[in-house]
Every structure is written in structure tokens, then in C-alpha cells.
Design a protein around this motif. Structure first.
Motif, PDB file in Angstrom:
ATOM      1  N   LEU A   1       1.641   3.469  -1.987  1.00  0.00           N
ATOM      2  CA  LEU A   1       2.638   2.404  -1.817  1.00  0.00           C
ATOM      3  C   LEU A   1       2.191   0.958  -2.916  1.00  0.00           C
ATOM      4  O   LEU A   1       1.234   0.503  -2.668  1.00  0.00           O
ATOM      5  CB  LEU A   1       2.444   1.910  -0.380  1.00  0.00           C
TER       6      LEU A   1
ATOM      7  N   ALA B   1      -0.850  -2.514   1.412  1.00  0.00           N
ATOM      8  CA  ALA B   1      -0.213  -1.531   0.471  1.00  0.00           C
ATOM      9  C   ALA B   1      -1.550  -1.453  -0.469  1.00  0.00           C
ATOM     10  O   ALA B   1      -2.419  -1.943  -0.559  1.00  0.00           O
ATOM     11  CB  ALA B   1       0.788  -2.693  -0.258  1.00  0.00           C
TER      12      ALA B   1
ATOM     13  N   SER C   1       3.330   1.978   5.270  1.00  0.00           N
ATOM     14  CA  SER C   1       1.860   2.375   4.720  1.00  0.00           C
ATOM     15  C   SER C   1       1.266   3.671   5.381  1.00  0.00           C
ATOM     16  O   SER C   1       0.499   4.310   4.825  1.00  0.00           O
ATOM     17  CB  SER C   1       1.171   1.078   4.769  1.00  0.00           C
TER      18      SER C   1
ATOM     19  N   CYS D   1       2.722   6.754   4.068  1.00  0.00           N
ATOM     20  CA  CYS D   1       2.280   6.985   2.768  1.00  0.00           C
ATOM     21  C   CYS D   1       1.025   7.495   2.779  1.00  0.00           C
ATOM     22  O   CYS D   1       0.487   8.406   2.150  1.00  0.00           O
ATOM     23  CB  CYS D   1       2.531   5.679   1.970  1.00  0.00           C
TER      24      CYS D   1
END
Length: 180
Positions: free
Chosen positions: A141, A164, A131, A134
Motif C-alpha cells: 500500500l 501505509a 491497509s 492489503c
């Protein structure tokens, strides 16, 4: 800040990327496509790739985002082995991020299934670490999950919801062209 209408696209070979138009025709409200492009291929965090720049371009031309799926479906690979070592998680994350950057992919969809209880905490740590990468790169994610049951509590959906962008419950009837 918008409604998500995601569809998975089963891509088993590089040639299957050519079926993009066929897969999305008649799906005017679908705005995310998740091709099954990446798989764990060894216990060191390396992945196979079926990614296609042409596919991503076609999706973007239809105003669709591409959230490529990565799976752990190879039964000869130990997901525990990969995720229980910081160094192997970092290799996996770097490999994912390299593919995302190379193909202008908008997001990653994690589909790690049949995790045993001992793998749960390492899976959660992998998602935390992924994460960060990302978010630093503006990548979505998402994580696929079984329908919540006592036997899947080690997936730690609560923590997934913290790290997420999207937690997806696989609450669908699975079928394929030959039956099922």
C-alpha cells in the motif's frame, strides 16, 4: 528491504497498456511501475478498470512489481461521500482487492487529490481499513501526497506513515509530451 525506483505510467485507455515496453525501455533500474488503471466512478465506491494481465506479465518478466494507481480525479464524484460512509469504503476496498486478485497486481497506489478538510479524517480511516486488507493479502500500500504545507495537514501524513507501506511525496516537475 530493497531500494524502490518507481515510475508512473499514464494509461488513459485499454489500448495504452500496449505501450508498456515503450514506457520502460531505458529504465533498467526501475523496479516498480504504477499504471493509472483505476478511478472512482460513482459515489457508491465503484471503480473503473483498465487493468491488463498481459501488462502485469510483461512487468513481472522484467522483475518489476506493479502497483496500480487509483485516483479520484472525476470532479462529478464526491470523495467525501464515498469515504465518509463505512459501507461505501468497504465497497471501494472490495472493488480494489477484487482487481488486485484478478490481475495478480503487487500493490496499490492511492492518488486521492484535492481533498477538502472535512474529508481528511475519512481518508485516514479509508487508509487504515485498506491497509488491513492489503496486509492480509500481501499487497503493498502506497499513498501519494502533496509537498507538506499547512493547507494539507488534514491528509495526516503521520498516520499514513503508520498504516501505509510507503508515503510518497509528489515533489516532481510534472510534464507531458505537448509541453508543460
Amino acid at each position: 528491504d530493497y531500494k524502490i525506483n518507481l515510475g508512473w505510467h499514464q494509461v488513459m485507455t485499454q489500448a495504452a497498456n500496449a505501450t508498456f515496453d515503450e514506457a520502460v525501455n531505458g529504465t533498467d533500474t526501475m523496479n516498480i511501475i504504477s499504471p493509472t488503471w483505476f478511478s472512482l466512478i460513482d459515489n457508491g465506491g465503484n471503480i473503473s478498470s483498465l487493468a491488463s494481465s498481459d501488462y502485469v506479465s510483461k512487468a513481472h518478466a522484467r522483475n518489476m512489481e506493479v502497483w496500480a494507481l487509483i485516483d479520484n480525479f472525476n470532479t462529478e464524484i464526491s470523495t467525501f461521500e464515498v469515504l465518509s460512509y463505512t459501507s461505501k469504503r468497504q465497497v471501494l476496498i472490495q472493488n480494489i482487492m477484487n482487481q488486485i486478485g484478478q490481475y495478480d497486481i503487487d500493490g496499490i497506489n492511492i492518488d486521492f487529490e484535492q481533498l477538502n478538510y472535512d474529508t481528511g479524517e475519512h481518508f485516514t480511516e479509508f487508509l487504515r481499513e485498506l491497509s488491513i486488507a492489503c496486509r492480509q493479502n500481501g499487497i503493498v500500500l502506497s499513498v501519494d501526497n502533496y509537498v507538506p504545507r499547512e493547507s494539507t495537514t488534514h491528509y495526516n501524513r503521520k498516520e499514513q506513515g503508520v498504516v501505509a507501506d510507503y508515503v510518497i511525496i509528489m515533489g516532481y516537475d510534472e510534464h507531458w509530451g505537448s509541453g508543460g
